[in-house]
Design a protein around this motif. Structure first.
Motif, PDB file in Angstrom:
ATOM      1  N   PHE A   1     141.421  98.966 -40.858  1.00  0.00           N
ATOM      2  CA  PHE A   1     140.921  98.745 -39.470  1.00  0.00           C
ATOM      3  C   PHE A   1     142.046  99.295 -38.581  1.00  0.00           C
ATOM      4  CE2 PHE A   1     140.829  96.247 -35.503  1.00  0.00           C
ATOM      5  CZ  PHE A   1     139.617  96.550 -35.029  1.00  0.00           C
ATOM      6  N   GLU A   2     143.255  98.845 -38.773  1.00  0.00           N
ATOM      7  CA  GLU A   2     144.509  99.130 -38.123  1.00  0.00           C
ATOM      8  C   GLU A   2     144.737 100.763 -38.114  1.00  0.00           C
ATOM      9  OE1 GLU A   2     144.613  96.386 -40.155  1.00  0.00           O
ATOM     10  OE2 GLU A   2     144.881  94.928 -38.572  1.00  0.00           O
ATOM     11  N   GLU A   3     144.198 101.236 -39.292  1.00  0.00           N
ATOM     12  CA  GLU A   3     144.589 102.624 -39.383  1.00  0.00           C
ATOM     13  C   GLU A   3     143.581 103.433 -38.785  1.00  0.00           C
ATOM     14  OE1 GLU A   3     145.429 106.137 -42.750  1.00  0.00           O
ATOM     15  OE2 GLU A   3     145.042 104.232 -43.429  1.00  0.00           O
ATOM     16  N   ALA A   4     142.413 102.938 -38.509  1.00  0.00           N
ATOM     17  CA  ALA A   4     141.040 103.422 -37.758  1.00  0.00           C
ATOM     18  C   ALA A   4     141.336 103.332 -36.301  1.00  0.00           C
ATOM     19  CB  ALA A   4     139.854 102.748 -38.264  1.00  0.00           C
ATOM     20  N   THR A   5     141.847 102.407 -35.915  1.00  0.00           N
ATOM     21  CA  THR A   5     142.268 102.053 -34.540  1.00  0.00           C
ATOM     22  C   THR A   5     143.268 102.963 -34.091  1.00  0.00           C
ATOM     23  OG1 THR A   5     141.749  99.586 -34.661  1.00  0.00           O
ATOM     24  CG2 THR A   5     143.242 100.251 -32.938  1.00  0.00           C
ATOM     25  N   PHE A   6     144.489 103.158 -34.892  1.00  0.00           N
ATOM     26  CA  PHE A   6     145.517 104.290 -34.696  1.00  0.00           C
ATOM     27  C   PHE A   6     144.756 105.548 -34.341  1.00  0.00           C
ATOM     28  CE2 PHE A   6     147.991 107.633 -36.504  1.00  0.00           C
ATOM     29  CZ  PHE A   6     149.241 107.470 -35.511  1.00  0.00           C
TER      30      PHE A   6
ATOM     31  N   LYS B   1     138.309 115.702 -34.624  1.00  0.00           N
ATOM     32  CA  LYS B   1     138.923 115.351 -35.870  1.00  0.00           C
ATOM     33  C   LYS B   1     139.456 113.990 -36.118  1.00  0.00           C
ATOM     34  CE  LYS B   1     142.572 116.976 -39.187  1.00  0.00           C
ATOM     35  NZ  LYS B   1     143.557 117.742 -39.095  1.00  0.00           N
ATOM     36  N   LEU B   2     140.167 113.611 -35.118  1.00  0.00           N
ATOM     37  CA  LEU B   2     140.720 112.257 -35.202  1.00  0.00           C
ATOM     38  C   LEU B   2     139.744 110.958 -35.193  1.00  0.00           C
ATOM     39  CD1 LEU B   2     144.124 112.788 -33.088  1.00  0.00           C
ATOM     40  CD2 LEU B   2     143.837 112.340 -35.595  1.00  0.00           C
ATOM     41  N   LEU B   3     138.850 111.209 -34.150  1.00  0.00           N
ATOM     42  CA  LEU B   3     137.650 110.138 -34.191  1.00  0.00           C
ATOM     43  C   LEU B   3     136.700 110.222 -35.202  1.00  0.00           C
ATOM     44  CD1 LEU B   3     136.919 111.101 -30.435  1.00  0.00           C
ATOM     45  CD2 LEU B   3     137.927 108.972 -31.052  1.00  0.00           C
ATOM     46  N   ARG B   4     136.271 111.430 -35.916  1.00  0.00           N
ATOM     47  CA  ARG B   4     135.799 111.404 -36.832  1.00  0.00           C
ATOM     48  C   ARG B   4     136.490 110.606 -38.401  1.00  0.00           C
ATOM     49  NH1 ARG B   4     131.368 115.352 -37.623  1.00  0.00           N
ATOM     50  NH2 ARG B   4     131.239 116.728 -36.056  1.00  0.00           N
ATOM     51  N   LYS B   5     137.732 110.918 -38.302  1.00  0.00           N
ATOM     52  CA  LYS B   5     138.380 110.194 -39.161  1.00  0.00           C
ATOM     53  C   LYS B   5     138.476 108.635 -38.872  1.00  0.00           C
ATOM     54  CE  LYS B   5     142.521 110.011 -41.899  1.00  0.00           C
ATOM     55  NZ  LYS B   5     142.532 110.354 -43.283  1.00  0.00           N
ATOM     56  N   ALA B   6     138.459 108.513 -37.654  1.00  0.00           N
ATOM     57  CA  ALA B   6     138.553 106.681 -37.648  1.00  0.00           C
ATOM     58  C   ALA B   6     137.139 106.185 -37.804  1.00  0.00           C
ATOM     59  CB  ALA B   6     138.929 106.586 -35.722  1.00  0.00           C
ATOM     60  N   LEU B   7     136.164 107.105 -37.550  1.00  0.00           N
ATOM     61  CA  LEU B   7     134.819 106.578 -38.010  1.00  0.00           C
ATOM     62  C   LEU B   7     134.667 106.312 -39.520  1.00  0.00           C
ATOM     63  CD1 LEU B   7     132.246 108.176 -35.538  1.00  0.00           C
ATOM     64  CD2 LEU B   7     132.682 105.745 -35.729  1.00  0.00           C
TER      65      LEU B   7
ATOM     66  N   LEU C   1     136.857 105.898 -41.750  1.00  0.00           N
ATOM     67  CA  LEU C   1     137.600 104.664 -41.978  1.00  0.00           C
ATOM     68  C   LEU C   1     136.811 103.367 -41.662  1.00  0.00           C
ATOM     69  CD1 LEU C   1     141.309 105.774 -41.019  1.00  0.00           C
ATOM     70  CD2 LEU C   1     140.473 105.088 -43.181  1.00  0.00           C
ATOM     71  N   LEU C   2     136.149 103.458 -40.664  1.00  0.00           N
ATOM     72  CA  LEU C   2     135.225 102.177 -40.207  1.00  0.00           C
ATOM     73  C   LEU C   2     134.062 102.033 -40.902  1.00  0.00           C
ATOM     74  CD1 LEU C   2     136.183 102.458 -36.395  1.00  0.00           C
ATOM     75  CD2 LEU C   2     136.982 100.667 -38.049  1.00  0.00           C
ATOM     76  N   GLY C   3     133.836 102.950 -41.862  1.00  0.00           N
ATOM     77  CA  GLY C   3     132.515 102.969 -42.684  1.00  0.00           C
ATOM     78  C   GLY C   3     131.288 103.590 -42.007  1.00  0.00           C
ATOM     79  N   ARG C   4     131.427 104.565 -40.976  1.00  0.00           N
ATOM     80  CA  ARG C   4     130.480 105.084 -40.399  1.00  0.00           C
ATOM     81  C   ARG C   4     130.934 106.756 -40.367  1.00  0.00           C
ATOM     82  NH1 ARG C   4     127.180 102.828 -36.440  1.00  0.00           N
ATOM     83  NH2 ARG C   4     125.519 104.161 -36.671  1.00  0.00           N
ATOM     84  N   GLN C   5     130.056 107.411 -41.243  1.00  0.00           N
ATOM     85  CA  GLN C   5     130.226 108.857 -41.292  1.00  0.00           C
ATOM     86  C   GLN C   5     129.592 109.644 -40.075  1.00  0.00           C
ATOM     87  OE1 GLN C   5     132.147 110.241 -43.627  1.00  0.00           O
ATOM     88  NE2 GLN C   5     132.681 108.340 -44.443  1.00  0.00           N
ATOM     89  N   PHE C   6     130.219 110.515 -39.372  1.00  0.00           N
ATOM     90  CA  PHE C   6     129.503 111.324 -38.606  1.00  0.00           C
ATOM     91  C   PHE C   6     129.277 112.778 -39.148  1.00  0.00           C
ATOM     92  CE2 PHE C   6     128.595 113.850 -34.866  1.00  0.00           C
ATOM     93  CZ  PHE C   6     127.966 112.801 -34.026  1.00  0.00           C
ATOM     94  N   PRO C   7     128.108 113.374 -39.051  1.00  0.00           N
ATOM     95  CA  PRO C   7     127.914 114.683 -40.103  1.00  0.00           C
ATOM     96  C   PRO C   7     128.736 115.686 -39.591  1.00  0.00           C
ATOM     97  CG  PRO C   7     125.935 113.747 -38.574  1.00  0.00           C
ATOM     98  CD  PRO C   7     127.004 112.702 -38.580  1.00  0.00           C
TER      99      PRO C   7
END
Length: 170
Positions: free
Chosen positions: A41-46, A65-71, A73-79
């Motif tokens: 969660f902290e990594e996704a927040t970062f 790119k960073l927002l997709r990576k955060a998602l 990490l949060l268990g939500r894949q964006f296609p």
């Protein structure tokens, strides 16, 4: 004349924020080599904060790119593709509000609050992606923007279920 200093101050604040986030990334990377002490969660927040700063500075591809990576990490894949977008949009149309509400009320309070934090961070990332894709001005950008909006609406509905379950258990 009044908007130029405001714009400059805003860019300075974004540049400072990006500098601090880059310093945090160096620290984070040094910790990962010794031990994995930073939770997902902290990594996704970062990554979402860094994506937001990049978005405000106009670095749209890096922000995406960073927002997709955060998602992720949060268990939500964006296609990434139009086919993936089509499939994901069909999944997002499925009604599942009742299962979320039932699941939310069955969890202990601490678990509900943690899940709510994850949902709120997902919502923030999806909102930024929605705006980012809407600025592209292409049909694929609009398709991605609409999907991000639908995913955000579903995430917000789930968050509301967790909030309601939390207020019932007080």
């Amino acid at each position: 004349m009044g908007s130029a200093p405001t714009l400059t101050c805003s860019l300075c604040a974004c540049a400072k924020a990006l500098m601090k986030l880059n310093e945090a990334e160096v620290l984070r990377n040094s910790l990962e080599k010794k031990a994995n002490v930073i939770a997902c969660f902290e990594e996704a927040t970062f990554f979402s904060l860094k994506g937001e700063v990049c978005w405000h500075m106009g670095h749209m591809k890096l922000a995406e790119k960073l927002l997709r990576k955060a998602l992720s990490l949060l268990g939500r894949q964006f296609p990434q593709t139009s086919t993936g977008t089509f499939v994901r949009s069909q999944v997002e149309k499925l009604p599942c509000a009742t299962c979320v509400a039932r699941r939310a009320s069955s969890l202990p309070q601490e678990a509900r609050r943690k899940r709510l934090a994850w949902l709120l961070r997902q919502s923030c990332c999806l909102s930024l992606l929605e705006h980012l894709f809407s600025l592209e001005g292409t049909s694929s950008g609009q398709t991605f923007s609409l999907l991000a909006a639908r995913m955000k609406a579903n995430t917000d509905r789930a968050a509301d279920s967790y909030r309601a379950a939390d207020s019932r258990h007080r």
